[in-house]
Design a protein around this motif. Structure first.
Motif, PDB file in Angstrom:
ATOM      1  N   SER A   9       0.883  -0.899  -0.157  1.00 39.74           N
ATOM      2  CA  SER A   9       0.060   0.004  -0.042  1.00 39.74           C
ATOM      3  C   SER A   9       0.789   1.399  -0.097  1.00 39.74           C
ATOM      4  CB  SER A   9      -0.904  -0.148   1.034  1.00 39.74           C
ATOM      5  OG  SER A   9      -0.349  -0.196   2.535  1.00 39.74           O
ATOM      6  N   GLN A  10       2.018   1.288   0.634  1.00 38.66           N
ATOM      7  CA  GLN A  10       2.970   2.309   0.512  1.00 38.66           C
ATOM      8  C   GLN A  10       3.643   2.712  -0.991  1.00 38.66           C
ATOM      9  OE1 GLN A  10       3.464   4.173   3.265  1.00 38.66           O
ATOM     10  NE2 GLN A  10       1.765   2.786   4.379  1.00 38.66           N
ATOM     11  N   ASP A  11       3.567   1.681  -1.788  1.00 40.39           N
ATOM     12  CA  ASP A  11       4.125   1.710  -3.053  1.00 40.39           C
ATOM     13  C   ASP A  11       3.141   1.996  -3.962  1.00 40.39           C
ATOM     14  OD1 ASP A  11       5.009  -0.410  -5.353  1.00 40.39           O
ATOM     15  OD2 ASP A  11       6.369   1.205  -4.976  1.00 40.39           O
ATOM     16  N   SER A  12       1.994   1.717  -3.594  1.00 40.80           N
ATOM     17  CA  SER A  12       0.818   1.608  -4.653  1.00 40.80           C
ATOM     18  C   SER A  12       0.442   3.016  -5.381  1.00 40.80           C
ATOM     19  CB  SER A  12      -0.503   1.348  -3.777  1.00 40.80           C
ATOM     20  OG  SER A  12      -1.435   1.008  -4.863  1.00 40.80           O
ATOM     21  N   ALA A  13       0.355   2.918  -6.402  1.00 42.23           N
ATOM     22  CA  ALA A  13      -0.077   4.253  -7.320  1.00 42.23           C
ATOM     23  C   ALA A  13      -1.294   4.793  -6.862  1.00 42.23           C
ATOM     24  CB  ALA A  13       0.076   3.973  -8.914  1.00 42.23           C
ATOM     25  N   LYS A  14      -1.337   6.195  -6.943  1.00 43.58           N
ATOM     26  CA  LYS A  14      -2.814   6.641  -6.486  1.00 43.58           C
ATOM     27  C   LYS A  14      -3.528   7.061  -8.069  1.00 43.58           C
ATOM     28  CE  LYS A  14      -1.043   9.099  -2.540  1.00 43.58           C
ATOM     29  NZ  LYS A  14       0.507   8.268  -2.709  1.00 43.58           N
ATOM     30  N   PRO A  15      -4.901   6.900  -7.704  1.00 45.51           N
ATOM     31  CA  PRO A  15      -5.517   7.439  -8.752  1.00 45.51           C
ATOM     32  C   PRO A  15      -5.194   8.975  -9.431  1.00 45.51           C
ATOM     33  CG  PRO A  15      -6.974   6.656  -7.150  1.00 45.51           C
ATOM     34  CD  PRO A  15      -5.678   6.995  -6.623  1.00 45.51           C
ATOM     35  N   ARG A  16      -5.308   9.074 -10.801  1.00 43.03           N
ATOM     36  CA  ARG A  16      -4.681  10.170 -11.449  1.00 43.03           C
ATOM     37  C   ARG A  16      -6.211  11.169 -11.910  1.00 43.03           C
ATOM     38  NH1 ARG A  16      -1.362   7.724 -16.021  1.00 43.03           N
ATOM     39  NH2 ARG A  16      -3.028   6.536 -16.004  1.00 43.03           N
ATOM     40  N   GLY A  17      -5.928  12.329 -12.248  1.00 42.28           N
ATOM     41  CA  GLY A  17      -6.812  13.215 -12.625  1.00 42.28           C
ATOM     42  C   GLY A  17      -7.893  13.724 -11.564  1.00 42.28           C
ATOM     43  N   PRO A  18      -8.998  14.618 -12.054  1.00 46.93           N
ATOM     44  CA  PRO A  18      -9.591  15.476 -11.165  1.00 46.93           C
ATOM     45  C   PRO A  18     -10.415  14.675 -10.124  1.00 46.93           C
ATOM     46  CG  PRO A  18      -9.973  15.872 -13.422  1.00 46.93           C
ATOM     47  CD  PRO A  18      -9.248  14.714 -13.624  1.00 46.93           C
ATOM     48  N   ALA A  19     -10.380  15.254  -8.517  1.00 44.91           N
ATOM     49  CA  ALA A  19     -11.078  14.385  -7.656  1.00 44.91           C
ATOM     50  C   ALA A  19     -12.129  15.463  -7.107  1.00 44.91           C
ATOM     51  CB  ALA A  19      -9.946  13.566  -6.945  1.00 44.91           C
ATOM     52  N   ASP A  20     -12.747  16.241  -7.592  1.00 46.72           N
ATOM     53  CA  ASP A  20     -13.535  17.202  -6.982  1.00 46.72           C
ATOM     54  C   ASP A  20     -15.136  16.861  -7.091  1.00 46.72           C
ATOM     55  OD1 ASP A  20     -14.368  19.817  -5.667  1.00 46.72           O
ATOM     56  OD2 ASP A  20     -15.144  20.178  -7.779  1.00 46.72           O
ATOM     57  N   PHE A  21     -15.637  16.578  -5.943  1.00 45.97           N
ATOM     58  CA  PHE A  21     -16.852  15.982  -5.955  1.00 45.97           C
ATOM     59  C   PHE A  21     -17.931  16.997  -6.851  1.00 45.97           C
ATOM     60  CE2 PHE A  21     -21.416  15.904  -4.218  1.00 45.97           C
ATOM     61  CZ  PHE A  21     -21.822  14.877  -4.467  1.00 45.97           C
ATOM     62  N   GLY A  22     -17.633  18.113  -6.570  1.00 47.24           N
ATOM     63  CA  GLY A  22     -18.684  19.239  -7.231  1.00 47.24           C
ATOM     64  C   GLY A  22     -18.385  19.198  -8.573  1.00 47.24           C
ATOM     65  N   THR A  23     -17.343  18.778  -9.164  1.00 43.20           N
ATOM     66  CA  THR A  23     -16.825  18.767 -10.645  1.00 43.20           C
ATOM     67  C   THR A  23     -17.456  17.354 -11.065  1.00 43.20           C
ATOM     68  OG1 THR A  23     -15.204  20.100 -10.648  1.00 43.20           O
ATOM     69  CG2 THR A  23     -15.301  18.668 -12.321  1.00 43.20           C
ATOM     70  N   ILE A  24     -17.322  16.362 -10.601  1.00 40.38           N
ATOM     71  CA  ILE A  24     -17.736  15.131 -10.964  1.00 40.38           C
ATOM     72  C   ILE A  24     -19.215  14.717 -10.837  1.00 40.38           C
ATOM     73  CG2 ILE A  24     -17.480  12.404 -10.385  1.00 40.38           C
ATOM     74  CD1 ILE A  24     -14.752  13.214  -9.369  1.00 40.38           C
ATOM     75  N   CYS A  25     -19.994  15.281  -9.971  1.00 42.92           N
ATOM     76  CA  CYS A  25     -21.234  15.124  -9.635  1.00 42.92           C
ATOM     77  C   CYS A  25     -22.073  16.494  -9.927  1.00 42.92           C
ATOM     78  CB  CYS A  25     -21.516  14.917  -8.376  1.00 42.92           C
ATOM     79  SG  CYS A  25     -21.283  12.926  -7.907  1.00 42.92           S
ATOM     80  N   ALA A  26     -21.518  17.196 -10.931  1.00 38.81           N
ATOM     81  CA  ALA A  26     -22.128  18.640 -11.013  1.00 38.81           C
ATOM     82  C   ALA A  26     -23.673  18.373 -11.933  1.00 38.81           C
ATOM     83  CB  ALA A  26     -21.348  19.413 -12.180  1.00 38.81           C
TER      84      ALA A  26
END
Length: 206
Positions: free
Chosen positions: A56-73
């Protein structure tokens, strides 16, 4: 001999699998529960990332926008429902299984029942999902088409599937949306330490 033992972890690049993340403010945090048991609140942002990693320390994080207001607009609120913003990152070509090309990362807003789990939210927006017999999440939106949590060598080649499913992140029957991603790195660490201990014991006896 010590050189061989020291080199072993470097040669074993880790496991190829989907990791599960929670958005904590402006940062991603590796989820402490599996999607089958996590019940996000309305307005939560969660992510899935496909990659090869050792733990988990080495695991790659999700990329790209991660804003609730934008994603669920464009997904209005409804009584008796909650909205969960999902970031789904299919990873890079370097982490893809042989012969497969990862789709571009995408976001989705899942509107689900108030008591829905993260697995329910994922199933609402990213079918088809695929699970193995241990209910480990193998594929999102049919990616990848084959394989599931397999161990990968340092040259990127698949070796073998880990013997554990998702002991650290929960387990659920695949027929009702399944859980997900386990912290499988411990298996590799235990295997390396065990091999070292056995060798040292034999050396003392010799």
């Amino acid at each position: 001999m010590f050189a061989v033992l020291a080199a072993a972890p470097a040669q074993a690049a880790g496991y190829r699998y989907w990791s599960f993340w929670d958005r904590d403010g402006a940062k991603w945090a590796y989820a402490t529960q599996g999607p089958s048991t996590a019940r996000p609140d309305d307005g939560a942002v969660q992510g899935f990332r496909f990659s090869v990693s050792e733990d988990s320390q080495d695991s790659a994080k999700p990329r790209g926008p991660a804003d609730f207001g934008t994603i669920c607009a464009k997904t209005p609120a409804e009584d008796g429902k909650k909205r969960v913003a999902l970031v789904i990152d299919f990873g890079t070509a370097q982490d893809a299984p042989d012969g497969e090309t990862p789709p571009k990362p995408r976001t989705a807003c899942a509107r689900v029942a108030d008591d829905a789990t993260s697995a329910d939210a994922l199933a609402a927006v990213a079918k088809p999902l695929r699970y193995d017999s241990n209910a480990l999440l193998c594929a999102i939106a049919d990616y990848p088409k084959s394989g599931c949590g397999e161990q990968v060598s340092g040259n990127g080649q698949s070796e073998k599937k880990p013997t554990t499913g998702e002991s650290a992140q929960g387990k659920k029957d695949a027929s009702d949306g399944g859980p997900s991603v386990g912290l499988i790195a411990g298996v590799a660490a235990i295997a390396v330490l065990g091999a070292s201990a056995v060798w040292q014991a034999r050396r003392r006896r010799g």
